[in-house]
Scaffold this motif. Sequence first.
Motif, PDB file in Angstrom:
ATOM      1  N   GLU A 194       5.411 -11.301 -29.373  1.00  0.00           N
ATOM      2  CA  GLU A 194       6.347 -10.475 -28.729  1.00  0.00           C
ATOM      3  C   GLU A 194       7.690 -10.782 -29.069  1.00  0.00           C
ATOM      4  OE1 GLU A 194       7.416  -9.482 -23.794  1.00  0.00           O
ATOM      5  OE2 GLU A 194       5.940 -11.116 -24.174  1.00  0.00           O
ATOM      6  N   THR A 197       8.495  -9.269 -32.612  1.00  0.00           N
ATOM      7  CA  THR A 197       8.556  -7.696 -32.275  1.00  0.00           C
ATOM      8  C   THR A 197       9.865  -7.308 -31.719  1.00  0.00           C
ATOM      9  OG1 THR A 197       6.066  -7.246 -31.887  1.00  0.00           O
ATOM     10  CG2 THR A 197       7.624  -5.518 -31.137  1.00  0.00           C
ATOM     11  N   LYS A 198      10.346  -8.019 -30.931  1.00  0.00           N
ATOM     12  CA  LYS A 198      11.719  -7.782 -30.182  1.00  0.00           C
ATOM     13  C   LYS A 198      12.921  -8.158 -31.102  1.00  0.00           C
ATOM     14  CE  LYS A 198      10.269  -8.316 -25.195  1.00  0.00           C
ATOM     15  NZ  LYS A 198      10.524  -9.158 -24.123  1.00  0.00           N
ATOM     16  N   TRP A 200      12.812  -7.601 -34.277  1.00  0.00           N
ATOM     17  CA  TRP A 200      12.815  -6.433 -35.258  1.00  0.00           C
ATOM     18  C   TRP A 200      13.296  -5.246 -34.540  1.00  0.00           C
ATOM     19  CZ3 TRP A 200      12.776  -6.470 -40.382  1.00  0.00           C
ATOM     20  CH2 TRP A 200      12.180  -7.737 -40.994  1.00  0.00           C
ATOM     21  N   ALA A 201      13.241  -5.340 -33.184  1.00  0.00           N
ATOM     22  CA  ALA A 201      13.672  -4.162 -32.547  1.00  0.00           C
ATOM     23  C   ALA A 201      15.095  -4.229 -32.014  1.00  0.00           C
ATOM     24  CB  ALA A 201      13.047  -3.879 -31.301  1.00  0.00           C
TER      25      ALA A 201
END
Length: 228
Positions: A194, A197-198, A200-201
């Motif tokens: 998680e 993912t964050k 890369w966001a």
Amino acid sequence: MVHVTTKIERADAADIARLGEFSAATIHEAQGRRGALNSNITPIDRDTSFVGSAFTVVCAPRDNLMLQVAIHYAQPGDVLIVSAGEFAEAGMFGDVLGNACKAKGIAALVTDAGVRDTQELRELGLPVFSGSVSIKGTVKETLGALNQPVVFAGELIRPGDIVKGDADGVVVVRREEAREAAELSAARDAHEAELITKYWAGGTTIELCNLTEVLKAKGLTSDIEDAS
């Protein structure tokens, strides 16, 4: 006289396999930063990994008699934990014994001493982790303990505990904690996925690791805050 203990209690096979899904580092962190062997215990082939039940062996330095005894008695899936006094200048394990282990289905060998024939062992595909590589020969003279608790590479390892090794190192999990360690490792893996993912966001380390107040309390400032 030395009495050989061959009957040990092993963890459930499903729990062992479940732990094998996680990295040694993840397991170490998930179980409260416990169980990691000293960092000098390294793989001869970083592309190999293993998981299995600890089968402990104590050898005298530069003597592999009890290692040969252990190979005879070990069961498929066992990991030979070979304590030999951290004696680096001896190649107590090589391709001949490696083939004996592979033929029996032994999962891996981990020793605080030296090994040799590393190219042949890599080709064999048996995971071997050691404190050194040495071509110096050994004798077969001294009896030692088999399947007794042993302090090895900074950790207490009991027969039947679960051992996982990969490119980064080796970790031991208490047999009775296997299921909990697997659950904690799965949760840690999910949390880290998680976070990635964050990142890369657009998320940042200070934000996602909740460091804003921690750093402020410690007195950290930056020119960004000064400019504002």
